[in-house]
Design a protein around this motif. Structure first.
Motif, mmCIF file in Angstrom:
data_model
loop_
_atom_site.group_PDB
_atom_site.id
_atom_site.type_symbol
_atom_site.label_atom_id
_atom_site.label_comp_id
_atom_site.label_asym_id
_atom_site.label_seq_id
_atom_site.Cartn_x
_atom_site.Cartn_y
_atom_site.Cartn_z
ATOM 1 N N LEU A 1 -20.092 -23.561 -26.661
ATOM 2 C CA LEU A 1 -20.624 -23.568 -28.021
ATOM 3 C C LEU A 1 -20.327 -24.872 -28.753
ATOM 4 O O LEU A 1 -21.214 -25.463 -29.390
ATOM 5 C CB LEU A 1 -20.055 -22.378 -28.789
ATOM 6 N N HIS B 1 -23.359 -15.994 -30.081
ATOM 7 C CA HIS B 1 -21.958 -15.928 -29.665
ATOM 8 C C HIS B 1 -21.263 -14.700 -30.262
ATOM 9 O O HIS B 1 -20.416 -14.069 -29.599
ATOM 10 C CB HIS B 1 -21.241 -17.210 -30.110
ATOM 11 N N TYR C 1 -26.464 -22.301 -24.483
ATOM 12 C CA TYR C 1 -25.681 -21.563 -25.483
ATOM 13 C C TYR C 1 -24.179 -21.697 -25.259
ATOM 14 O O TYR C 1 -23.394 -21.273 -26.102
ATOM 15 C CB TYR C 1 -26.088 -20.086 -25.470
ATOM 16 N N LYS C 2 -23.759 -22.258 -24.127
ATOM 17 C CA LYS C 2 -22.348 -22.453 -23.826
ATOM 18 C C LYS C 2 -22.178 -23.809 -23.173
ATOM 19 O O LYS C 2 -23.049 -24.260 -22.419
ATOM 20 C CB LYS C 2 -21.834 -21.356 -22.876
ATOM 21 N N HIS D 1 -24.407 -19.667 -32.800
ATOM 22 C CA HIS D 1 -23.260 -18.939 -33.363
ATOM 23 C C HIS D 1 -23.590 -17.457 -33.498
ATOM 24 O O HIS D 1 -22.725 -16.590 -33.280
ATOM 25 C CB HIS D 1 -22.871 -19.536 -34.713
#
Length: 489
Positions: A329, A165, A326-327, A162
């Protein structure tokens, strides 16, 4: 051998040797009458091959699966999957030997052994029973620490993802792990009040579903990365020796990888306890089926996670597969939550033998009997009622608290897994099952079967020795660089 067995059976042994007999005596006192009891007077079992498979999958697919991409990176495309397959075959074979030791002396009509230690005592005597207890309980303590570390890494990964992001991939997103470790410990303190493994089927089923879920997500995310072309360099021999890796470092990391794979298959420590939940008759046949389902299923996931994960990240594969993504999310967050839920259940399944042994030992002490045997009913609303035992409340809470403190002091993921795998796999998955099988079947010395079993035993011991040395080397290096209790991962 006979004198040791006789001492154990009459309760003349001391300390660890008395625990199994104490458990039997205590359970017989509490057992109901009539149709609600088994052939030995204990409460009737209701488990099936499928519930046993759920317990196995919960125990096997754990934090170990997340390290397999890193393991494959150390070993390469050929040696990595081959090592996983070899460990799976050895584990399944020795588990079939162990299932026949559930009843003694005959695997079908003999007296039930309700725990791993009890089976060792019945077949190998009191001295080996003591060593088995030390190995089993040390392994359980280590697993409880490792599961706390792994769950915390998943929670930290959610927080960091997060942060990335919002602030970008180049942002400094260091996260404290202490608060997550404490929160995990509090949850385990609550769940640890579940009295025994017979009442954990629902938790094991949930945990097994979670393990499948995050394993599939890891494979899917790795495959999507491969399809997109954003992959690292991968070779048949794994990480290559070069400016950033010396030959000695390559060897040490290879040893640690073998320990990680061994840890991924450490469930024999609770195999007898799982088998003791299966309803009669022919528990050994049902347990073989459950082992086949559990080990086959997990091996397929392991090879997929290891190979596809390595193909996605190459030689830079992370120690924990899901921390490399990381994606998207929401999907990564969901996978990490699944890991935490699964390991909460796995912690409870693994710790039940230790919980039971300590509480039974305490119940036989006259000055503690009132505390250990008396339950206090607590009502929540009009429908929910739960019995609280003061000794269970205090002792299990202290155990979880100590495991949490040790996890905070040693947040070394791969090295911890490697050491636990090395120390637990050989004695509990190979040595004791082989020795009990030889004794029970009266296999003659220097026969082909005897030689084959001994060779298997020695080979696994050597692999465990290498894995332990690699893990210890890695931990010594990490201890020099790490700052325990500082709270950063």
């Amino acid at each position: 051998m006979r004198s040791e067995n006789a001492d154990a059976e009459t309760g003349k042994g001391g300390g660890v040797e008395d625990v199994a007999a104490d458990i039997e005596a205590l359970d017989l006192q509490k057992a109901p009458n009539g149709d609600q009891v088994d052939d030995d007077g204990r409460p009737k079992r209701t488990g099936t091959m499928w519930t046993a498979s759920a317990h196995i999958i919960t125990a096997v697919i754990g934090s170990g699966v997340l390290s397999l991409a890193w393991c494959t990176a150390q070993l390469g495309y050929i040696a990595g999957p081959a090592s996983i397959l070899t460990f799976s075959l050895v584990t399944f074979y020795t588990s079939t030997l162990l299932t026949d030791c559930y009843r003694s002396p005959d695997p079908v009509t003999g007296k039930r052994n309700h725990s791993y230690m009890e089976a060792v005592r019945a077949n190998l005597g009191g001295t080996m029973h003591m060593f088995c207890g030390l190995a089993q309980y040390f392994n359980i303590v280590g697993i409880s620490i490792g599961y706390n570390i792994t769950s915390t890494m998943s929670l930290v990964a959610i927080q960091r993802s997060h942060c990335f992001h919002k602030r970008g991939r180049d942002a400094s997103c260091a996260a404290s792990h202490n608060i997550f470790m404490i929160a995990y410990g509090i949850v385990q303190m609550i769940l640890s009040q579940i009295p025994n493994i017979h009442e954990l089927s629902w938790l094991s089923t949930i945990a097994a579903v979670m393990s499948f879920t995050y394993s599939i997500i890891g494979v899917v995310l790795s495959a999507s990365r491969i399809i997109s072309g954003d992959t690292g360099k991968a070779t048949l021999g794994g990480v290559e020796v070069g400016p950033n890796l010396t030959e000695s470092q390559k060897i040490w990391q290879t040893f640690t990888a073998l320990g990680n794979i061994a840890f991924a298959y450490t469930y024999s420590v609770i195999l007898i306890e799982i088998q003791d939940t299966i309803r009669a008759p022919a528990e050994n046949k049902e347990m073989r089926k459950a082992s086949l389902v559990g080990v086959t299923t997990t091996t397929l996931f392991y090879i997929l996670c290891g190979s596809v994960g390595y193909a996605a990240f190459g030689n830079d594969a992370p120690g924990n597969l899901l921390t490399g993504f990381y994606k998207p999310l929401w999907l990564i967050d969901f996978a990490n939550i699944c890991i935490v839920v699964h390991l909460v259940g796995a912690f409870q399944v693994f710790c039940q033998p230790l919980f039971s042994a300590v509480e039974t030992w305490a119940s036989k002490r006259s000055n503690m009997s009132n505390i250990t045997t008396k339950d206090y009913p607590v009502k929540i609303g009009n429908k929910f009622k739960y019995n609280i035992n003061l000794f269970r409340l205090v002792w299990r809470t202290i155990f979880v608290a100590l495991a949490t403190v040790l996890a905070m002091a040693m947040p070394f993921f791969n090295d911890i897994l490697g050491l636990l795998g090395a120390l637990g796999y050989w004695p509990l998955t190979v040595y004791f099952p082989v020795q009990m099988y030889i004794t029970q079947k009266r296999i003659g010395r220097f026969t082909y079967r005897w030689i084959g079993l001994k060779v298997l035993n020695i080979c696994c011991f050597l692999v465990a020795l290498c894995a332990a040395s690699g893990a210890i080397h890695g931990m010594s290096k990490a201890l020099r660089e790490a700052k325990p209790f500082k709270g950063n991962l």
